[in-house]
Motif scaffolding. Structure first.
Motif, PDB file in Angstrom:
ATOM      1  N   LYS A  58       0.821  -1.210   0.000  1.00 48.56           N
ATOM      2  CA  LYS A  58       0.000   0.000   0.000  1.00 48.56           C
ATOM      3  C   LYS A  58       0.862   1.270   0.000  1.00 48.56           C
ATOM      4  CE  LYS A  58      -2.085  -1.135   3.881  1.00 48.56           C
ATOM      5  NZ  LYS A  58      -1.293  -2.338   4.231  1.00 48.56           N
ATOM      6  N   SER A  59       1.831   1.308   0.914  1.00 49.35           N
ATOM      7  CA  SER A  59       2.661   2.517   0.984  1.00 49.35           C
ATOM      8  C   SER A  59       3.533   2.655  -0.260  1.00 49.35           C
ATOM      9  CB  SER A  59       3.554   2.496   2.230  1.00 49.35           C
ATOM     10  OG  SER A  59       2.770   2.585   3.391  1.00 49.35           O
ATOM     11  N   LEU A  60       3.986   1.523  -0.795  1.00 44.11           N
ATOM     12  CA  LEU A  60       4.809   1.608  -2.007  1.00 44.11           C
ATOM     13  C   LEU A  60       4.010   2.230  -3.149  1.00 44.11           C
ATOM     14  CD1 LEU A  60       6.807  -1.752  -1.999  1.00 44.11           C
ATOM     15  CD2 LEU A  60       7.662   0.549  -1.497  1.00 44.11           C
ATOM     16  N   PRO A 103       1.548  11.350   5.140  1.00 40.03           N
ATOM     17  CA  PRO A 103       2.395  10.161   5.285  1.00 40.03           C
ATOM     18  C   PRO A 103       1.988   9.276   6.448  1.00 40.03           C
ATOM     19  CG  PRO A 103       3.592  12.161   5.868  1.00 40.03           C
ATOM     20  CD  PRO A 103       2.232  12.585   5.472  1.00 40.03           C
ATOM     21  N   GLN A 104       2.408   8.008   6.349  1.00 39.99           N
ATOM     22  CA  GLN A 104       2.033   7.029   7.368  1.00 39.99           C
ATOM     23  C   GLN A 104       2.694   7.355   8.706  1.00 39.99           C
ATOM     24  OE1 GLN A 104       2.708   3.031   6.033  1.00 39.99           O
ATOM     25  NE2 GLN A 104       1.623   2.133   7.760  1.00 39.99           N
ATOM     26  N   SER A 105       3.901   7.902   8.629  1.00 41.72           N
ATOM     27  CA  SER A 105       4.625   8.139   9.869  1.00 41.72           C
ATOM     28  C   SER A 105       4.644   9.618  10.223  1.00 41.72           C
ATOM     29  CB  SER A 105       6.065   7.639   9.706  1.00 41.72           C
ATOM     30  OG  SER A 105       6.859   8.183  10.721  1.00 41.72           O
ATOM     31  N   ALA A 176      -3.735   9.652   1.493  1.00 39.25           N
ATOM     32  CA  ALA A 176      -3.648   9.567   2.949  1.00 39.25           C
ATOM     33  C   ALA A 176      -3.246   8.146   3.315  1.00 39.25           C
ATOM     34  CB  ALA A 176      -4.982   9.940   3.565  1.00 39.25           C
ATOM     35  N   ASP A 177      -2.025   8.002   3.817  1.00 39.27           N
ATOM     36  CA  ASP A 177      -1.486   6.677   4.133  1.00 39.27           C
ATOM     37  C   ASP A 177      -1.739   6.380   5.605  1.00 39.27           C
ATOM     38  OD1 ASP A 177      -0.155   4.283   4.200  1.00 39.27           O
ATOM     39  OD2 ASP A 177       1.742   5.057   3.405  1.00 39.27           O
ATOM     40  N   GLU A 178      -2.718   5.574   5.892  1.00 39.50           N
ATOM     41  CA  GLU A 178      -3.098   5.231   7.269  1.00 39.50           C
ATOM     42  C   GLU A 178      -3.301   6.488   8.114  1.00 39.50           C
ATOM     43  OE1 GLU A 178      -3.806   2.331   8.364  1.00 39.50           O
ATOM     44  OE2 GLU A 178      -2.710   0.862   7.161  1.00 39.50           O
TER      45      GLU A 178
HETATM   46 NI    NI Z   1       2.290   1.226   4.738  1.00 35.52          NI
END
Ligand code: NI
Ligand SMILES: Nc1ncnc2c1ncn2[C@@H]1O[C@H](COP(=O)(O)OP(=O)(O)OP(=O)(O)O)[C@@H](O)[C@H]1O
Length: 290
Positions: A58-60, A103-105, A176-178
């Protein structure tokens, strides 16, 4: 953004593959295929959710679109933004403006800059401040966070600041990543309302999440990934009726949603689902080789 044809695609991903080259001590190079032949389309006004287990790519996908894959990754396939290829030069110009990533982080926040500056990008006019206030409040935050550095925020607050930062730009594509871990249900739905408003104003939204229930409630369409491949692509409402889903993995995911467990009787007579007796994960390992 008013005059676009409704069917116009904001994002078109065709046959995206991402692989990594790994060097083993003494054994030379090894290619690791992380994403394989992925297709995805987001039209104006749409929220498309991508769901899948950890490591499913997913993030890729998000990073490939944003042009921020790690240096040891190579990709093939086509990525179009509003019908035109998203070259590295073009993505650099659009990133942070028309093309925005949540981002996710939360480590993506600049640790040395107060959140206010990150939100307004230094713009001080009253309209920007008003907009900032509205966005923060719809994410359940007060203006006082603007005066804080990221390390002074809790994880959930930092995440909401990240979402607000993205919402400040009138982006045409939001990825929107997580965005919702660490947020309670009410705040998470508030955040999703915000994405819906952006979509209603003509943006496209790619929502990446583990949370199938959130995806089904907020998105128009859902793409399910497994091991870097698309397992199923369907309207979100299909998850309300398992019979509308095609793949046994998607059906099994559907059953894992809270309140979705079929009764013992239904399971007893379950000939239709196609969910194999050996269990879905064993089945997927055989079918997908991982
Ligand atoms: Ni991810
Ligand atoms: N820099 C890298 N080098 C080698 N392999 C990588 C790298 N980054 C990601 N991968 C591999 O690619 C696969 C997909 O990773 P990705 O981060 O897209 O998963 P994800 O679906 O976002 O997972 P999560 O839900 O945990 O965020 C994983 O199996 C991971 O091991």
């Amino acid at each position: 953004m008013e005059n676009h044809r409704a069917e116009e695609e904001i994002l078109t991903v065709k046959g995206l593959s991402v692989s990594f080259t790994q060097y083993d001590r003494g054994f030379g190079r090894k290619e690791i295929q992380a994403v394989t032949d992925l297709d995805l389309r987001i039209r104006i006004g749409e929220i498309v959710a991508v769901v899948g287990a950890s490591g499913s790519g997913k993030s890729l996908l998000a990073h490939a679109v944003m042009g921020i894959l790690p240096y040891n990754a190579s990709m093939s396939g086509e990525i179009l933004f509003k019908g035109t290829p998203l070259t590295s030069g073009r993505v650099r110009r659009l990133r942070g403006r028309e093309l925005v990533l949540v981002p996710q982080s939360v480590t993506y926040l600049d640790p040395l800059m107060k959140t206010g500056q990150q939100l307004t990008k230094g713009r001080k006019n009253p309209e920007i401040l008003e907009k900032c206030k509205n966005i923060l409040s719809s994410c359940g935050l007060g203006l006082e966070v603007m005066d804080k550095y990221p390390f002074q925020l809790s994880g959930g607050m930092a995440r909401r600041v990240l979402i607000s930062t993205a919402a400040m730009e009138d982006a045409e594509l939001v990825i929107a990543d997580e965005p919702t871990p660490g947020l309670d249900k009410k705040t998470a739905m508030g955040v999703m309302d915000h994405f819906r408003q952006m979509a209603d104003r003509g943006a496209g939204v790619l929502l990446i999440t583990h949370d199938l229930e959130l995806a089904v409630r907020s998105a128009d369409r859902v793409t399910v990934l497994y091991g870097g491949r698309t397992v199923e692509e369907t309207e979100a409402f299909s998850f309300l009726d398992e019979g509308l889903l095609k793949h046994p993995y998607t059906k099994a995911l559907c059953r894992s949603m809270p309140g979705k467990w079929p009764s013992a009787d239904a399971l007893e007579n379950d000939r239709e689902s196609g969910i194999p007796d050996e269990g879905i994960l064993e089945y997927m390992r055989k079918e997908y080789g991982r």
